[in-house]
Motif scaffolding. Structure first.
Motif, PDB file in Angstrom:
ATOM      1  N   LYS A 521       0.833  -1.208   0.000  1.00  0.00           N
ATOM      2  CA  LYS A 521       0.000   0.000   0.000  1.00  0.00           C
ATOM      3  C   LYS A 521       0.868   1.259   0.000  1.00  0.00           C
ATOM      4  N   LYS A 522       1.847   1.285   0.906  1.00  0.00           N
ATOM      5  CA  LYS A 522       2.669   2.484   1.056  1.00  0.00           C
ATOM      6  C   LYS A 522       3.568   2.701  -0.164  1.00  0.00           C
ATOM      7  N   ALA A 523       3.979   1.611  -0.786  1.00  0.00           N
ATOM      8  CA  ALA A 523       4.872   1.741  -1.938  1.00  0.00           C
ATOM      9  C   ALA A 523       4.125   2.206  -3.184  1.00  0.00           C
ATOM     10  N   THR A 524       2.933   1.651  -3.408  1.00  0.00           N
ATOM     11  CA  THR A 524       2.200   1.944  -4.639  1.00  0.00           C
ATOM     12  C   THR A 524       1.093   2.976  -4.459  1.00  0.00           C
ATOM     13  N   LYS A 525       0.726   3.243  -3.184  1.00  0.00           N
ATOM     14  CA  LYS A 525      -0.418   4.115  -2.866  1.00  0.00           C
ATOM     15  C   LYS A 525      -1.707   3.571  -3.464  1.00  0.00           C
ATOM     16  N   ARG A 526      -1.742   2.244  -3.637  1.00  0.00           N
ATOM     17  CA  ARG A 526      -2.913   1.569  -4.191  1.00  0.00           C
ATOM     18  C   ARG A 526      -3.283   0.377  -3.322  1.00  0.00           C
ATOM     19  N   SER A 527      -4.565   0.043  -3.305  1.00  0.00           N
ATOM     20  CA  SER A 527      -5.021  -1.146  -2.594  1.00  0.00           C
ATOM     21  C   SER A 527      -4.779  -2.381  -3.456  1.00  0.00           C
ATOM     22  N   ALA A 528      -5.100  -3.554  -2.905  1.00  0.00           N
ATOM     23  CA  ALA A 528      -4.864  -4.801  -3.632  1.00  0.00           C
ATOM     24  C   ALA A 528      -5.660  -4.863  -4.927  1.00  0.00           C
ATOM     25  N   ASP A 529      -6.837  -4.202  -4.964  1.00  0.00           N
ATOM     26  CA  ASP A 529      -7.644  -4.223  -6.194  1.00  0.00           C
ATOM     27  C   ASP A 529      -7.444  -2.970  -7.044  1.00  0.00           C
ATOM     28  N   GLY A 530      -6.377  -2.216  -6.774  1.00  0.00           N
ATOM     29  CA  GLY A 530      -6.017  -1.098  -7.641  1.00  0.00           C
ATOM     30  C   GLY A 530      -6.603   0.244  -7.283  1.00  0.00           C
ATOM     31  N   GLN A 531      -7.406   0.311  -6.192  1.00  0.00           N
ATOM     32  CA  GLN A 531      -7.980   1.597  -5.804  1.00  0.00           C
ATOM     33  C   GLN A 531      -6.927   2.455  -5.095  1.00  0.00           C
ATOM     34  N   ARG A 532      -7.048   3.762  -5.237  1.00  0.00           N
ATOM     35  CA  ARG A 532      -6.110   4.664  -4.572  1.00  0.00           C
ATOM     36  C   ARG A 532      -6.336   4.617  -3.055  1.00  0.00           C
ATOM     37  N   VAL A 533      -5.240   4.540  -2.308  1.00  0.00           N
ATOM     38  CA  VAL A 533      -5.296   4.488  -0.850  1.00  0.00           C
ATOM     39  C   VAL A 533      -5.113   5.901  -0.303  1.00  0.00           C
ATOM     40  N   MET A 534      -5.901   6.243   0.736  1.00  0.00           N
ATOM     41  CA  MET A 534      -5.881   7.603   1.280  1.00  0.00           C
ATOM     42  C   MET A 534      -5.870   7.549   2.800  1.00  0.00           C
ATOM     43  N   SER A 535      -5.633   8.716   3.408  1.00  0.00           N
ATOM     44  CA  SER A 535      -5.824   8.845   4.845  1.00  0.00           C
ATOM     45  C   SER A 535      -7.318   8.881   5.134  1.00  0.00           C
ATOM     46  N   PHE A 536      -7.691   8.694   6.407  1.00  0.00           N
ATOM     47  CA  PHE A 536      -9.105   8.657   6.750  1.00  0.00           C
ATOM     48  C   PHE A 536      -9.783   9.984   6.431  1.00  0.00           C
ATOM     49  N   ASP A 537      -9.181  11.098   6.872  1.00  0.00           N
ATOM     50  CA  ASP A 537      -9.811  12.384   6.602  1.00  0.00           C
ATOM     51  C   ASP A 537      -9.835  12.701   5.110  1.00  0.00           C
ATOM     52  N   GLY A 538      -8.808  12.243   4.378  1.00  0.00           N
ATOM     53  CA  GLY A 538      -8.805  12.451   2.935  1.00  0.00           C
ATOM     54  C   GLY A 538      -9.913  11.674   2.242  1.00  0.00           C
ATOM     55  N   LEU A 539     -10.155  10.439   2.697  1.00  0.00           N
ATOM     56  CA  LEU A 539     -11.211   9.627   2.096  1.00  0.00           C
ATOM     57  C   LEU A 539     -12.587  10.205   2.407  1.00  0.00           C
ATOM     58  N   ILE A 540     -12.782  10.662   3.644  1.00  0.00           N
ATOM     59  CA  ILE A 540     -14.065  11.277   4.004  1.00  0.00           C
ATOM     60  C   ILE A 540     -14.303  12.519   3.149  1.00  0.00           C
TER      61      ILE A 540
END
Length: 586
Positions: A521-540
């Motif tokens: 996650k930290k290396a690619t900034k992506r989840s296992a299914d390819g979605q962008r990973v964010m901080s909690f407040d960023g996702l909200i």
């Protein structure tokens, strides 16, 4: 009139404009008014809508208007989670009157608002008002016009039900034999009128401000179930008795173990508050007690840790009926050694500066009392008095390190001793160490409530009950946030495989290395299914870009309808994890 499509054998069907009528005998008939077969398909479709009473919208920019756009997705996520965990029903309970329902809706709205954008109660009133709305929250909950006094009345209503709500949370999440995490924090005040506000030990490093103290009870996973507010000068151990009474009497839990830090669960509190009512505990020894165990011929022999980092010992004379688990963390030892040397060096520099002032001709520091005050301020600022020998006389100052005391402290660097009354058959050595380390989850809750997400301060109330209600509201909001984080973990920088990573450790004392999942996650900034990973407040905040549009057709000015923006792929993934339909959350 209506449009009818008539099949025409091998030719294209005929599109006819027709009307119905009755002949002389009263039988239903229809006649053709026009042949529309040569018109474009979109024109025919528009005519069908128009004939059914609809409004035909043109292709120009003035033919359809967006009357209002309100952020909606984050409201749907938070409110939907509250509905899903039935927290709103727990808050309302069996109350049926309209006033209670109104208060409950306002409390739920304030919880949602604190999660999406923390603000004052006056700011909340403006944020849900139809005229100044900042999100769809007011319209989704059908709050209508909210007066400022209603927000405060809702807080008063909530605090009267705190005990019942906490009892309900305890029934859901606590049971006999459970481990309960407890810790205390504080938050400062800007004003001075609150009777709870007192000067005390400030964890915010704001000793110039009065403060309140509050204790948080959590499950082992860090899910908060109860909070209590104390006067700002209340010592940590003094808060423990009320928590024990709460667990035993209100929550009716007969068998549990409290996990708290060394400043909380002291020997006196164990004797007076825990052992007397039959509760178990997991805590840690203070430095003087560890030094006593490590004395010559004592039960703690440092040679035990030449090739290990964990050992269980007993000291029946000092701690009868308790297990002592000695841990040595080599990384912690290196860090403590570095920090001590930095503090010693910084203290020496400041003492040298004072010494130079004393030697300077015409200096104001001449008497022993004046020199002593200057030296005391330096030593107290870094808690280094025990490590320096100071000679102070009129017009004289000299100092040197106490090497023997520094060496005695250094040999115990990285050593900490966990003490517990839990029998080994109920909680083995490794599980006990991990249970104590789980206290970090309470610290994470405090961090989220105080600064990161919910911003418990600044505290804008001065009545004691309103302050308690504000803190309780923040706790309930974090309860919802915990569930949100748990569900959305695959899209956050959370380690969803933490238990597997812990299982790979050779010892529970060692730091848990990130799992391969979170490394990816930290290396690619992506989840296992390819979605962008964010901080909690960023996702909200990103969920908030799913907006609710109030649409209007100028040709029919009284006709309005709701149209939501199309969710992004990330928003769709988030709502799948939450198992919510953002358009159906009410």
């Amino acid at each position: 009139m209506f449009i009818e499509t008539v099949p025409n054998r091998n030719s294209p069907p005929a599109v006819l404009l027709r009307e119905s009528y009755r002949d002389d005998q009263g039988r239903a008939q229809k006649r053709t008014l026009a042949n529309l077969s040569k018109l474009p398909g979109d024109v025919i479709a528009a005519l069908k809508v128009f004939l059914k009473g609809g409004t035909v919208i043109g292709t120009g920019p003035d033919d359809l208007e967006i009357e209002r756009s309100l952020p909606h997705g984050h409201v749907a996520a938070v409110l939907g989670t509250i509905r899903k965990i039935a927290l709103d029903r727990l808050i309302l309970s069996t109350a049926k009157d309209e006033a209670s329902r109104r208060h409950c809706d306002l409390v739920v709205a304030m919880m949602v608002d604190r999660l999406i954008a923390p603000r004052s109660k006056l700011g909340f009133v403006r944020a849900v008002d139809a005229e100044t709305a900042l999100s769809s929250l007011g319209s989704v909950l059908r709050l209508g016009r909210v007066k400022e006094r209603e927000a405060y009345e809702a807080l008063d209503w909530l605090i009267e039900r705190q005990s019942r709500i906490e009892n309900g949370l305890a029934r859901r999440h606590l049971m006999d034999g459970v481990l309960v995490l407890y810790d205390v924090s504080s938050s400062y005040f800007e004003g001075r009128r609150c009777p709870l506000a007192r000067y005390g030990h400030s964890r915010d490093h704001r000793g110039d401000r009065p403060q309140i103290v509050y204790g948080l009870l959590c499950t082992r996973e860090g899910l908060p179930v109860a909070v209590e507010v104390f006067d700002g000068n209340t010592a940590d151990p003094a808060t423990l008795r009320s928590q024990v009474e709460k667990l035993k009497d209100r929550f009716a839990i007969s068998r549990l173990a409290m996990v708290g830090d060394r400043g909380m669960i002291t020997s006196a509190r164990i004797r007076d508050d825990l052992r007397s009512v039959g509760l178990d505990w997991i805590t840690c020894l203070r430095a003087p007690a560890i030094q006593a165990l490590a004395a010559q011929n004592g039960p703690l022999q440092l040679s035990l840790f030449d090739d290990r980092d964990l050992a269980e010992i007993s000291a029946p004379d000092l701690f009868p009926g308790e297990r002592l688990i000695v841990c040595r963390n080599r990384e912690l030892a290196i860090e403590r050694s570095r920090k001590r040397e930095d503090l010693l060096a910084a203290t020496e520099r400041e003492l040298a500066h004072v010494e130079a002032q004393v030697r300077r001709k015409g200096s104001r520091l001449r008497s022993a009392a004046e020199i002593g005050m200057a030296v005391g301020a330096v030593l107290d600022s870094r808690k280094m008095a025990k490590h320096f020998a100071v000679d102070i006389r009129d017009g004289h100052l000299s100092f040197q390190r106490r090497s023997d005391r520094i060496e005695d402290e250094a040999r115990l660097d990285g050593i900490y001793v966990i003490r517990t009354s839990m029998p080994a058959e109920h909680l083995d050595t490794h599980e006990t160490v991990q249970a104590y380390k789980d206290l970090s989850r309470v610290e994470r809750a405090f961090r989220s409530m105080k600064t990161v997400d919910l911003e418990i301060r600044p505290i804008r109330h001065w009545m004691a009950q309103r302050v308690r209600a504000h803190v309780f509201l923040c706790m309930l909001a974090y309860h919802v946030e915990w569930h949100l984080r748990d569900a959305l973990a695959p899209l956050l920088f959370h380690d969803t495989d933490i238990e597997a990573a812990r299982a790979e450790r050779t010892s529970p004392v060692a730091k848990t290395e990130p799992s391969e999942i979170v490394k990816a996650k930290k290396a690619t900034k992506r989840s296992a299914d390819g979605q962008r990973v964010m901080s909690f407040d960023g996702l909200i905040a990103h969920l908030g870009t799913l907006v609710q549009n109030t649409m209007r057709v100028p040709l029919r000015s009284k006709h309005r309808f709701m149209l939501h923006s199309k969710p992004t792929a990330l928003q769709e993934a988030a709502f799948r994890l939450l198992d919510l339909d953002p358009l159906r959350v009410q």
